[in-house]
Design an enzyme around this catalytic site. Structure first.
Site, PDB file in Angstrom:
ATOM      1  N   ASN A 183      -0.833  24.755  41.550  1.00 17.67           N
ATOM      2  CA  ASN A 183       0.494  24.930  40.984  1.00 17.67           C
ATOM      3  C   ASN A 183       0.504  24.548  39.505  1.00 17.67           C
ATOM      4  O   ASN A 183       0.580  25.406  38.629  1.00 17.67           O
ATOM      5  CB  ASN A 183       1.497  24.100  41.785  1.00 17.67           C
ATOM      6  CG  ASN A 183       2.929  24.394  41.396  1.00 17.67           C
ATOM      7  OD1 ASN A 183       3.189  25.012  40.373  1.00 17.67           O
ATOM      8  ND2 ASN A 183       3.860  23.955  42.207  1.00 17.67           N
ATOM      9  N   ASP A 184       0.366  23.255  39.230  1.00 19.76           N
ATOM     10  CA  ASP A 184       0.492  22.807  37.847  1.00 19.76           C
ATOM     11  C   ASP A 184      -0.601  23.367  36.937  1.00 19.76           C
ATOM     12  O   ASP A 184      -0.368  23.593  35.761  1.00 19.76           O
ATOM     13  CB  ASP A 184       0.476  21.278  37.799  1.00 19.76           C
ATOM     14  CG  ASP A 184       1.677  20.694  38.539  1.00 19.76           C
ATOM     15  OD1 ASP A 184       2.736  21.343  38.524  1.00 19.76           O
ATOM     16  OD2 ASP A 184       1.547  19.613  39.133  1.00 19.76           O
ATOM     17  N   VAL A 185      -1.799  23.620  37.497  1.00 17.38           N
ATOM     18  CA  VAL A 185      -2.904  24.084  36.649  1.00 17.38           C
ATOM     19  C   VAL A 185      -2.746  25.546  36.238  1.00 17.38           C
ATOM     20  O   VAL A 185      -3.513  26.043  35.425  1.00 17.38           O
ATOM     21  CB  VAL A 185      -4.276  23.890  37.327  1.00 17.38           C
ATOM     22  CG1 VAL A 185      -4.538  22.421  37.595  1.00 17.38           C
ATOM     23  CG2 VAL A 185      -4.398  24.701  38.583  1.00 17.38           C
ATOM     24  N   VAL A 186      -1.752  26.248  36.809  1.00 16.43           N
ATOM     25  CA  VAL A 186      -1.470  27.624  36.377  1.00 16.43           C
ATOM     26  C   VAL A 186      -0.038  27.745  35.869  1.00 16.43           C
ATOM     27  O   VAL A 186       0.512  28.838  35.814  1.00 16.43           O
ATOM     28  CB  VAL A 186      -1.692  28.650  37.514  1.00 16.43           C
ATOM     29  CG1 VAL A 186      -3.159  28.782  37.852  1.00 16.43           C
ATOM     30  CG2 VAL A 186      -0.889  28.277  38.751  1.00 16.43           C
TER      31      VAL A 186
END
Lengths: 452, 108
Positions: A379-382
């Site tokens: 989630n956060d890494v994209v």
């Protein structure tokens, strides 16, 4: 320092150094680990001949119990639980240093300033490593909530405890005594707990790396207590290793170490800009059509892959896509998962060749040419807000630019926010499609569709 | 410990840290988890101190507990760390490398 044993210890140190050197490639890494283990075995055997060892009975018990427990753990731990395993091992290493230093404080009548200093560092760093690692384990294992735990006056309390611990340490150096030792053990234990509870689950890669470094530092300090160079060499190697990984992890989140350790990220500043628009759900059949036509596919795995145990199904899907003529690559963000390299191990377990794994900086320039980008449990890494939204808590974090692919398919349970509690505008982009449901079930359904 | 010994150890410390940075920065990110568990096993080198503590026969009860505890934990750290690292490293394979391992049996 001129007994034959000392020369053998030098050879052991050489084994550890060469072992790490061989870890520079997956081809030689296994040999390196075996060489390192050989060095350790020789070091243990040589130590058994030390003339201060008079009684082997308890040694046999200790070695036996430890070896069996270690072997059982190593054999049965699931690859998805590797962060917990490393946390536990870190903690035990730290506690072993504490106990050895404590024992030395009882053994030697007069320690001398340097050895006493070694005892202090061993106990303080080792104690923090032990309880800190146990809390990290509990958070990773979700025995404790992964949410940061904050309370008023936390920083002040930590500062007071730290000063008290250092004070007890100085006092011990000036005037060794068991009361000081016990207070140092107690203060370090409490500090370790308090240091890790405010840190959120998504920041665990940093914490694990840092605790790794501490366990090396504690071993190094024990080397000063015993006047043993091989402990100093190996302890510093591990200390350096943990520090490098800590720095890499911080850089991959665009945050300073201080920010990770003290801010309780996600607990306070969590929801900033809301996301406007609604997601576009997609069915298994439509996803199949997309993938069937795709010539270039990039998979972005995250911690959700581990939770769903979907790595084996994912490998099978990857093979089917390749058989269908597509180029399939797995893009790994440095902080994907709960520890450095976590995703790589999971995919290796599922027999994905390591050449198919590609780093963030290498995949990003190629993203516009990618037909389908599959985001699985990440989630956060994209999250494109990291690059676009100045008010976002993760603004400035380097991300994998999934949104630049022609189509992004996001496998997700629901529309909930990620671990950091940050809304993700990727989910409502025009080129984004949400495939709701359990990641493993979805991937298995896609595999079945391809086999039809 | 003499001051000479302490300076010698500090010197060793400095060189080892420098060497450590040099070696570890060459480890590819794909191997970072095995690096951590492997370096963890190495940090179990405290086992030397634990052996010396557990083997002293004149121990009173507290020292025996400390020594034995340290030895069990350090051994667990060493054995568990090396074995689990080996288990992981066995799984890393090249393209087309179809060794018959536990995880390599499946396939279309």
């Amino acid at each position: 320092m001129s007994r034959p044993a000392d020369f053998i210890y030098i050879l052991c140190a050489l084994c550890f150094i060469l072992g790490l050197k061989l870890l520079s490639s997956p081809v030689t890494a296994r040999r390196g680990n075996l060489l390192s283990a050989l060095g350790m075995l020789v070091a243990v055997v040589v130590t058994l001949f030390d003339r201060s060892i008079l009684d082997l009975r308890w040694i046999a018990v200790g070695l036996g119990v430890g070896a069996v427990a270690g072997a059982v753990l190593a054999r049965w731990v699931a690859m998805t639980s590797m962060p917990q395993m490393v946390a536990v091992l870190n903690g035990f290493g730290g506690l072993a240093s504490v106990l050895v230093a404590w024992d030395s404080s009882l053994r030697f009548e007069s320690l001398g300033g340097w050895s006493a200093g070694g005892v202090v560092v061993s106990i303080l760093v080792g104690g923090i490593t032990f309880t800190g690692s146990m809390v990290a384990w509990a958070k990773l294992n979700e025995t404790l909530s992964g949410r940061p735990l904050l309370f008023p006056g936390q920083t002040v309390l930590n500062a007071i405890l730290l000063v008290a611990a250092l004070g007890a340490g100085v006092w011990f150096v000036l005037e060794p005594g068991q009361a000081r030792v016990v207070s140092m053990v107690a203060l370090a234990s409490v500090l370790g707990i308090l240091a890790v509870i405010p840190i959120g689950g998504a920041d665990m890669p940093v914490v694990i790396s840092l605790l790794n470094s501490y366990s090396g530092l504690a071993a190094c300090a024990t080397g000063f207590v015993l006047g043993h160079p091989v402990l100093v060499v190996t302890g510093s190697l591990v200390g350096a290793s943990g520090l490098i990984l800590t720095r890499l992890m911080c850089k991959a989140m665009n945050r300073s170490l201080g920010n990770v350790l003290f801010s309780g990220f996600g607990a306070v500043s969590g929801r900033s800009a809301g996301v406007e628009g609604s997601p576009h759900p997609i069915s298994i059949d439509d996803t199949y059509v997309l993938l069937e036509a795709a010539r270039s596919v990039v998979v972005v795995p995250g911690y959700g892959l581990a939770v769903a145990q979907a790595q084996h199904a994912l490998h099978e899907l990857g093979q089917l896509l390749e058989a269908n003529g597509a180029d399939v690559r797995f893009a790994i963000h440095p902080v994907a998962g709960r520890m450095p390299g976590h995703m790589n191990v999971l995919l290796a377990e599922a027999s994905v060749p390591y050449e198919s794994l590609i780093e963030m900086d290498a995949v990003n320039p190629t993203m516009p040419m990618v037909d389908v980008c599959l985001v699985i449990g990440a989630n956060d890494v994209v999250n494109p807000a990291a690059g676009e939204d100045r008010s976002s808590p993760i603004y400035g974090m380097p991300i994998i630019h999934a949104e630049a692919a022609r189509t992004v398919v996001i496998l997700k349970r629901s529309m909930g926010t990620g671990f950091a509690g940050v809304a993700n505008p990727l989910f409502v982009r025009d080129n984004a499609r949400m495939l709701f449901g359990d990641a493993r079930a979805s991937i298995q359904a896609l595999v079945a569709a391809f086999k039809k | 410990m003499s001051a000479d010994m302490a300076y010698f150890l500090l010197f060793v410390l400095l060189l080892s840290v420098a060497l450590g940075f040099e070696l570890i920065s060459k480890v590819p990110s794909t191997l970072h988890t095995p690096l951590m568990s492997g370096s963890n096993a190495i940090s179990g080198i405290t086992i030397i101190g634990a052996l010396l503590a557990a083997g002293a026969a004149d121990s009173d009860r507290l020292r025996l507990v400390l020594g034995l505890g340290a030895l069990i934990l350090a051994t667990l750290n060493v054995v568990g760390g090396y074995l689990v690292t080996d288990r992981m490293l066995r799984m890393f394979r090249k393209r087309g490398d179809d060794r018959k391992d536990a995880s390599g049996k499946e396939g279309p």
